[in-house]
Design a protein around this motif. Structure first.
Motif, PDB file in Angstrom:
ATOM      1  N   GLY A   9       0.789  -1.054   0.280  1.00 15.34           N
ATOM      2  CA  GLY A   9       0.049   0.129  -0.178  1.00 15.34           C
ATOM      3  C   GLY A   9       0.462   1.549   0.253  1.00 15.34           C
ATOM      4  N   VAL A  10       0.191   2.280  -0.612  1.00 10.69           N
ATOM      5  CA  VAL A  10       0.770   3.242  -0.221  1.00 10.69           C
ATOM      6  C   VAL A  10       1.037   3.702   0.862  1.00 10.69           C
ATOM      7  CG1 VAL A  10      -1.448   5.321   0.199  1.00 10.69           C
ATOM      8  CG2 VAL A  10       1.120   6.156  -1.115  1.00 10.69           C
ATOM      9  N   GLY A  11       2.457   4.271   1.291  1.00 16.37           N
ATOM     10  CA  GLY A  11       3.211   5.062   2.156  1.00 16.37           C
ATOM     11  C   GLY A  11       3.515   3.623   3.028  1.00 16.37           C
ATOM     12  N   ALA A  12       3.818   2.323   2.593  1.00 21.24           N
ATOM     13  CA  ALA A  12       4.214   1.513   3.178  1.00 21.24           C
ATOM     14  C   ALA A  12       5.626   1.351   3.466  1.00 21.24           C
ATOM     15  CB  ALA A  12       3.937  -0.072   2.246  1.00 21.24           C
ATOM     16  N   GLY A  13       6.814   2.229   3.065  1.00 22.18           N
ATOM     17  CA  GLY A  13       7.877   1.966   3.469  1.00 22.18           C
ATOM     18  C   GLY A  13       8.459   1.298   2.254  1.00 22.18           C
ATOM     19  N   LYS A  14       8.192   1.445   1.199  1.00 28.54           N
ATOM     20  CA  LYS A  14       8.913   0.528   0.562  1.00 28.54           C
ATOM     21  C   LYS A  14       9.853   1.015  -0.312  1.00 28.54           C
ATOM     22  CE  LYS A  14       5.113   0.723  -3.102  1.00 28.54           C
ATOM     23  NZ  LYS A  14       3.853   1.039  -1.766  1.00 28.54           N
ATOM     24  N   SER A  15      10.472   2.704  -0.541  1.00 28.56           N
ATOM     25  CA  SER A  15      11.742   3.453  -1.121  1.00 28.56           C
ATOM     26  C   SER A  15      12.988   2.947  -0.352  1.00 28.56           C
ATOM     27  CB  SER A  15      11.078   4.951  -1.528  1.00 28.56           C
ATOM     28  OG  SER A  15      10.050   4.877  -2.037  1.00 28.56           O
ATOM     29  N   GLU A  16      12.742   2.406   1.363  1.00 29.95           N
ATOM     30  CA  GLU A  16      14.048   1.972   1.989  1.00 29.95           C
ATOM     31  C   GLU A  16      14.266   1.178   1.555  1.00 29.95           C
ATOM     32  OE1 GLU A  16      12.271   2.989   5.834  1.00 29.95           O
ATOM     33  OE2 GLU A  16      13.393   4.733   5.884  1.00 29.95           O
ATOM     34  N   ILE A  17      13.006   0.418   1.637  1.00 27.92           N
ATOM     35  CA  ILE A  17      13.462  -1.354   0.889  1.00 27.92           C
ATOM     36  C   ILE A  17      13.933  -1.760  -0.106  1.00 27.92           C
ATOM     37  CG2 ILE A  17      12.420  -3.691   0.506  1.00 27.92           C
ATOM     38  CD1 ILE A  17      10.683  -2.741   2.909  1.00 27.92           C
ATOM     39  N   LEU A  18      13.825  -0.385  -0.952  1.00 26.12           N
ATOM     40  CA  LEU A  18      14.446  -0.358  -2.549  1.00 26.12           C
ATOM     41  C   LEU A  18      15.505   0.037  -2.437  1.00 26.12           C
ATOM     42  CD1 LEU A  18      11.332   0.068  -4.397  1.00 26.12           C
ATOM     43  CD2 LEU A  18      11.812  -2.135  -4.695  1.00 26.12           C
ATOM     44  N   HIS A  19      16.389   1.343  -1.542  1.00 23.00           N
ATOM     45  CA  HIS A  19      16.860   1.947  -2.291  1.00 23.00           C
ATOM     46  C   HIS A  19      18.652   0.613  -1.654  1.00 23.00           C
ATOM     47  CE1 HIS A  19      20.212   4.244  -0.917  1.00 23.00           C
ATOM     48  NE2 HIS A  19      20.501   4.354   0.460  1.00 23.00           N
ATOM     49  N   TYR A  20      17.970  -0.198  -0.494  1.00 24.58           N
ATOM     50  CA  TYR A  20      18.761  -1.076  -0.156  1.00 24.58           C
ATOM     51  C   TYR A  20      18.980  -2.043  -1.183  1.00 24.58           C
ATOM     52  CZ  TYR A  20      20.542  -5.508   2.639  1.00 24.58           C
ATOM     53  OH  TYR A  20      20.818  -6.523   2.601  1.00 24.58           O
ATOM     54  N   LEU A  21      17.684  -2.902  -1.545  1.00 22.09           N
ATOM     55  CA  LEU A  21      18.237  -3.524  -2.362  1.00 22.09           C
ATOM     56  C   LEU A  21      19.140  -2.908  -3.708  1.00 22.09           C
ATOM     57  CD1 LEU A  21      14.483  -4.841  -3.068  1.00 22.09           C
ATOM     58  CD2 LEU A  21      16.701  -6.161  -2.315  1.00 22.09           C
TER      59      LEU A  21
END
Length: 201
Positions: A9-21
């Motif tokens: 969902g929007v706002g789930a914090g996906k960006s930080e996870i993708l940045h790590y990947l």
């Protein structure tokens, strides 16, 4: 090469996870939103179709490009227009992503190709990804995050939540669930474990 689709969902914090990947060797991250943005720029086939469709809307910048905020307001408040836009943009994005995935498989260099897409399930990316991952964050955390970081009103947040899939649907389609209610370190540990498990299959 493994092809992972990541959603939530929007706002789930996906960006930080993708940045790590992105920092991991042999991993390439694609964002469906960014691809869609590129495919909607003036001069593209998508742009021309959308210009014809939304010619009477006040969503244009002086250079002829879309004002993304105004466009978002229009499509979030009108389901028919949202469906019409999606009907043009999403097939083009999917075609582009499929081409990249095929090319990377042939090249044989990447270990993992990652795609982040809000509509991963609705657009049937399970047909081209090896597995789907769901980034789970509670609604109250997501709501507070969106109000703080994007300045959305509670009503606007709820409107967006209502337009997205229910949690049970995400869990049904996604092989891996990353619980992102704790620290970033907690989420990273889960990601590393999921990658190890995937590579050992």
């Amino acid at each position: 090469m493994k092809f992972i689709g990541i959603t939530g969902g929007v706002g789930a914090g996906k960006s930080e996870i993708l940045h790590y990947l992105e920092t991991k060797d042999g991993v390439k991250v694609m964002l469906a939103d960014e691809i869609a943005h590129e495919l909607m720029l003036p001069g593209t086939e998508c742009y021309q179709k959308l210009k014809d469709m939304f010619s009477d809307e006040d969503i244009w910048n002086e250079d002829g490009s879309f004002d993304r905020k105004k466009l978002a307001t229009v499509i979030f408040s009108d389901e028919k227009k949202r469906d019409a836009l999606n009907g043009i943009v999403h097939p083009a994005v999917k075609k582009y992503i499929r081409t990249v995935a095929d090319t990377e498989r042939e090249n044989g260099v990447l270990k993992i190709l990652v795609l982040e897409a809000a509509l991963l399930i609705e657009e049937h990316y399970d047909e081209i990804c090896d597995e789907l991952w769901y980034i789970y964050t509670r609604e109250d955390i997501r709501k507070e995050r969106l109000m703080r970081s994007r300045g959305y009103s509670p009503e606007k947040v709820q409107q967006i939540f209502d337009s997205q899939l229910q949690e049970a649907v995400y869990r049904k389609y996604c092989k891996v669930v990353i619980d992102n209610n704790g620290t970033v370190e907690d989420a990273i540990r889960q990601i590393d474990l999921a990658i190890t498990n995937m590579e050992n299959e």
